[in-house]
Enzyme design. Structure first.
Site, PDB file in Angstrom:
ATOM      1  CD  GLU A 197       1.505  -4.112  -3.440  1.00  0.00           C
ATOM      2  OE1 GLU A 197       0.372  -4.032  -2.928  1.00  0.00           O
ATOM      3  OE2 GLU A 197       1.868  -5.073  -4.152  1.00  0.00           O
ATOM      4  CB  SER A 216       0.832 -12.309 -11.634  1.00  0.00           C
ATOM      5  OG  SER A 216      -0.421 -11.685 -11.842  1.00  0.00           O
TER       6      SER A 216
HETATM    7  N1  HPA Z   1      -1.329  -5.952  -3.874  1.00  0.00           N
HETATM    8  C1  HPA Z   1      -0.675  -6.907  -4.573  1.00  0.00           C
HETATM    9  N2  HPA Z   1      -1.242  -8.003  -5.004  1.00  0.00           N
HETATM   10  C2  HPA Z   1      -2.548  -8.175  -4.752  1.00  0.00           C
HETATM   11  C3  HPA Z   1      -3.298  -7.222  -4.045  1.00  0.00           C
HETATM   12  C4  HPA Z   1      -2.648  -6.050  -3.591  1.00  0.00           C
HETATM   13  O1  HPA Z   1      -3.239  -5.155  -2.954  1.00  0.00           O
HETATM   14  N3  HPA Z   1      -4.561  -7.703  -3.968  1.00  0.00           N
HETATM   15  C5  HPA Z   1      -4.576  -8.896  -4.626  1.00  0.00           C
HETATM   16  N4  HPA Z   1      -3.355  -9.184  -5.104  1.00  0.00           N
END
Ligand code: HPA
Length: 276
Positions: A197, A216
């Site tokens: 993000e 997920s």
């Molecule tokens: N964002 C989205 N998915 C993730 C993150 C994150 O900061 N860390 C591990 N999977």
């Protein structure tokens, strides 16, 4: 099975019949006709299967209809049957298809539907995710108590209206709290990914009530509820979400944080599984 000739790609196929067939294949290959619990292991959780009980069978997921090779290094590709100390059987799914792989939501939730078709009444979904609460250090496990699904998709097809109140079962969260009263809870926000993000997106997730960001789980939880299962959701905070932490995110660090936390959270999950 390669992704291309996956029967779930055919819009005229019936995903529930394919899940039934997958469950029959698992019964034949594993020698275990019935499973009580489905358990999807996300990044950082892989060791839990070894600690939960006796491994009675391990199948390459690709051998089973509807499953395909794992897309991400660090995500396994096995379906493992584990006999818990209480005599129940868990189907441990180390083969997750992510929504961002763009194979369609049927393939994302196939493992959950298959677990349901093997008889499982409880679905445990785990993931590695980013934390929005800044006191969550990497390596902290957090119980998911609700979600916000930002994928603009659903595993439900047609006019299928399903109640999602208490999607992440209070009963199961209470069991987890009995094992570890210090466990924190939070709202999981599923983004499409595969990019992490932006800081602004993380602030948006926070403003709408989110505490955890990931790629997920939400769609799988909905499919589990449709199948009549109770859901227990767990995030391992592998990193502070973008902008919450001053440093940029790296996939390698996310995997490393998962590895570092693995023994502790796997032991925790094994102790909880013994009470399910
Ligand atoms: N964002 C989205 N998915 C993730 C993150 C994150 O900061 N860390 C591990 N999977």
């Amino acid at each position: 099975m390669t992704g291309k000739n996956n029967p779930l790609n055919d819009p005229n196929s019936n995903p529930f019949e394919i899940a039934r067939e997958a469950a029959d294949q698992i019964a034949k290959l594993s020698g275990i006709p019935h499973h009580d619990i489905g358990l999807t292991l996300g990044s950082g959780w892989a060791k839990a299967a070894e600690l939960m009980g006796e491994k009675v069978s391990e199948i390459d997921a690709e051998q089973v209809i509807g499953f395909s090779k794992p897309a991400v290094v660090g995500h396994g590709g096995k379906l493992t049957s584990v006999r818990l100390p209480n005599g129940k059987h868990a189907l441990v799914i180390g083969a997750r298809t992510h929504f961002y792989e763009d194979h369609g939501v049927r393939r994302v939730v196939h493992s959950v539907r298959t677990a349901a078709a093997t008889g499982a009444k409880i679905m445990v979904l785990t993931n590695g995710a980013g934390g929005i609460k800044d006191h969550w250090k990497p390596g902290t496990p957090v119980l998911i108590n609700d979600h916000i699904n930002l994928t603009a998709s659903s595993p439900l097809e047609g006019a299928t209206f399903i109640d999602l109140t208490d999607l992440y079962s209070k009963r199961l969260r209470d069991i987890a709290h009995e094992v570890d009263p210090s466990l924190d809870e939070g709202v999981y926000v599923q983004f499409r990914g595969p990019h992490y993000e932006t800081p602004a997106e993380v602030q948006m997730a926070k403003a709408v009530g989110g505490h955890i960001v990931g790629m997920s789980t939400s769609l799988e939880a909905i499919a589990a509820r449709q199948a009549g299962m109770e859901v227990l959701g767990f995030s391992l905070i592998t990193n502070l979400a973008a902008g919450i932490s001053p440093s940029p995110l790296s996939h390698e660090e996310v995997l490393q944080a998962g590895k570092d936390a693995e023994p502790v959270i796997s032991r925790l999950l094994a102790r909880i599984a013994a009470k399910l």
